[in-house]
Design a protein around this motif. Structure first.
Motif, short mmCIF file in Angstrom:
data_model
loop_
_atom_site.label_atom_id
_atom_site.label_comp_id
_atom_site.label_asym_id
_atom_site.label_seq_id
_atom_site.Cartn_x
_atom_site.Cartn_y
_atom_site.Cartn_z
N CYS A 178 0.83 -1.20 0.00
CA CYS A 178 0.00 0.00 0.00
C CYS A 178 0.87 1.26 0.00
N ILE A 179 1.87 1.29 0.87
CA ILE A 179 2.78 2.44 0.95
C ILE A 179 3.56 2.60 -0.35
N ALA A 180 4.02 1.47 -0.93
CA ALA A 180 4.78 1.51 -2.18
C ALA A 180 3.94 2.09 -3.31
N CYS A 181 2.66 1.71 -3.37
CA CYS A 181 1.77 2.22 -4.42
C CYS A 181 1.52 3.72 -4.24
N LEU A 182 1.38 4.17 -3.00
CA LEU A 182 1.20 5.60 -2.76
C LEU A 182 2.45 6.39 -3.17
N ILE A 183 3.62 5.85 -2.87
CA ILE A 183 4.87 6.51 -3.26
C ILE A 183 4.98 6.55 -4.79
N ALA A 184 4.64 5.44 -5.45
CA ALA A 184 4.71 5.39 -6.91
C ALA A 184 3.74 6.39 -7.54
N GLY A 185 2.52 6.45 -7.02
CA GLY A 185 1.55 7.41 -7.55
C GLY A 185 2.04 8.84 -7.41
N THR A 186 2.63 9.16 -6.26
CA THR A 186 3.17 10.51 -6.03
C THR A 186 4.32 10.80 -6.99
N ALA A 187 5.19 9.81 -7.20
CA ALA A 187 6.33 9.99 -8.10
C ALA A 187 5.87 10.23 -9.53
N TYR A 188 4.86 9.47 -9.98
CA TYR A 188 4.36 9.66 -11.35
C TYR A 188 3.70 11.02 -11.52
N TYR A 189 3.14 11.54 -10.45
CA TYR A 189 2.48 12.85 -10.54
C TYR A 189 3.49 13.99 -10.47
N LEU A 190 4.50 13.89 -9.60
CA LEU A 190 5.44 14.99 -9.38
C LEU A 190 6.68 14.91 -10.25
N ARG A 191 7.15 13.70 -10.55
CA ARG A 191 8.38 13.53 -11.32
C ARG A 191 8.15 12.55 -12.48
N PRO A 192 7.23 12.88 -13.37
CA PRO A 192 6.87 11.92 -14.43
C PRO A 192 7.97 11.66 -15.44
N GLU A 193 8.86 12.63 -15.62
CA GLU A 193 9.87 12.51 -16.66
C GLU A 193 11.11 11.75 -16.21
N LYS A 194 11.24 11.47 -14.92
CA LYS A 194 12.43 10.82 -14.38
C LYS A 194 12.38 9.31 -14.61
N ARG A 195 13.54 8.75 -14.98
CA ARG A 195 13.60 7.30 -15.21
C ARG A 195 13.37 6.52 -13.92
N PHE A 196 13.84 7.06 -12.80
CA PHE A 196 13.68 6.33 -11.54
C PHE A 196 12.22 6.17 -11.15
N THR A 197 11.35 7.05 -11.67
CA THR A 197 9.92 6.93 -11.39
C THR A 197 9.38 5.60 -11.92
N GLN A 198 9.83 5.22 -13.10
CA GLN A 198 9.41 3.94 -13.67
C GLN A 198 9.93 2.77 -12.82
N TYR A 199 11.12 2.92 -12.25
CA TYR A 199 11.66 1.89 -11.35
C TYR A 199 10.83 1.79 -10.07
N ILE A 200 10.41 2.96 -9.56
CA ILE A 200 9.57 2.96 -8.36
C ILE A 200 8.25 2.24 -8.66
N GLY A 201 7.70 2.49 -9.85
CA GLY A 201 6.48 1.79 -10.25
C GLY A 201 6.68 0.29 -10.31
N ALA A 202 7.83 -0.15 -10.82
CA ALA A 202 8.12 -1.58 -10.89
C ALA A 202 8.23 -2.19 -9.50
N ILE A 203 8.85 -1.47 -8.58
CA ILE A 203 8.96 -1.95 -7.19
C ILE A 203 7.57 -2.08 -6.56
N ALA A 204 6.71 -1.09 -6.80
CA ALA A 204 5.35 -1.12 -6.25
C ALA A 204 4.58 -2.32 -6.81
#
Length: 255
Positions: A10-36
């Motif tokens: 649950c926490i990982a998905c919230l972090i991923a959602g925030t990252a996609y909203y605030l830092r959509p262009e960063k490659r690490f955001t996609q990695y955070i999504g994969a971890i979630a």
């Protein structure tokens, strides 16, 4: 262990959602999504292994996982970060509900491999339709802004043609799986029109006709834009009412 894995997912998905909203262009955001997604998968596995049966919240957990996976993979060559920024938090809500278990839900058991296959195929179909609706909403919003010349407020999404093509790709795949779901349901389930299944059967078949009409209209008359989105949302609404609506009524309101 199950509770811990659910809350971590649950926490990982919230972090991923925030990252996609605030830092959509960063490659690490996609990695955070994969971890979630990986943590969501582990939490689902733990839930299925350590609980006696499953309920409609467990199915919701599976649908959310498949939907997020579909959007995550599509985001590699299409900018769907805005949609992922909403999808991951919604997934987090479903995960949290599985952790809290606020209702005393009836646990179901699959009597055969055929029924298990039926449930899995249906879950994938629902996930594809959910993704199609998300893309359709973005398409509708983008089209509205273009039509009203709000060019400075254009959403961070792919071009209209790309969104529309992606939406119909999801719909075609989901429609094929929905057809298989209905066929396997009639084959493996003894009475699809039994009292506890008749609502689900009726709304599922009604949804099938809506999507069949949409795809036929697309092929013959070139239906697109707002009409296609409205029919997609209508068919999806019927499908969700057929499963989740009947489950909520039977297991929560009438429990």
């Amino acid at each position: 262990m199950t509770q811990l894995s659910l809350w971590l997912a649950c926490i990982a998905c919230l972090i991923a959602g925030t990252a996609y909203y605030l830092r959509p262009e960063k490659r690490f955001t996609q990695y955070i999504g994969a971890i979630a997604i990986a943590m969501h998968t582990y939490a689902l596995t733990q839930t299925l292994l350590n609980r006696d049966g499953f309920n409609f919240l467990t199915i919701g957990l599976l649908i959310a996982l498949i939907g997020n996976c579909l959007l995550w993979f599509s985001n590699r060559d299409k900018d769907l970060t805005l949609l992922l920024g909403a999808a991951f938090p919604l997934g987090a809500i479903i995960i949290a509900l599985n952790a809290i278990e606020p209702w005393d839900l009836k646990q179901l058991h699959s009597p055969s491999w055929g029924t298990s296959a039926h449930i899995l195929i249906a879950s994938v179909a629902y996930s594809l339709f959910t993704a199609a609706c998300g893309v359709g909403i973005l398409l509708s919003m983008q089209e509205y802004q273009l039509k009203h010349h709000k060019l400075k407020q254009l959403l961070r999404v792919p071009p209209l043609q790309v969104l529309e093509r992606l939406m119909f790709e999801f719909i075609w795949a989901a429609f094929i799986l929905l057809t298989i779901t209905i066929a396997t349901g009639f084959y493996f389930i003894e009475d699809m029109f039994a009292q506890h299944l008749v609502h689900k059967t009726f709304f599922t078949i009604a949804s099938w006709f809506v999507f069949a009409g949409l795809l036929l209209g697309r092929h013959i008359a070139g239906w697109r834009g707002q009409l296609a989105v409205k029919l997609t949302l209508s068919g999806f609404f019927l499908l969700m009412i057929g499963y989740f609506g009947s489950q909520i009524a039977l297991q929560i309101l009438l429990n």
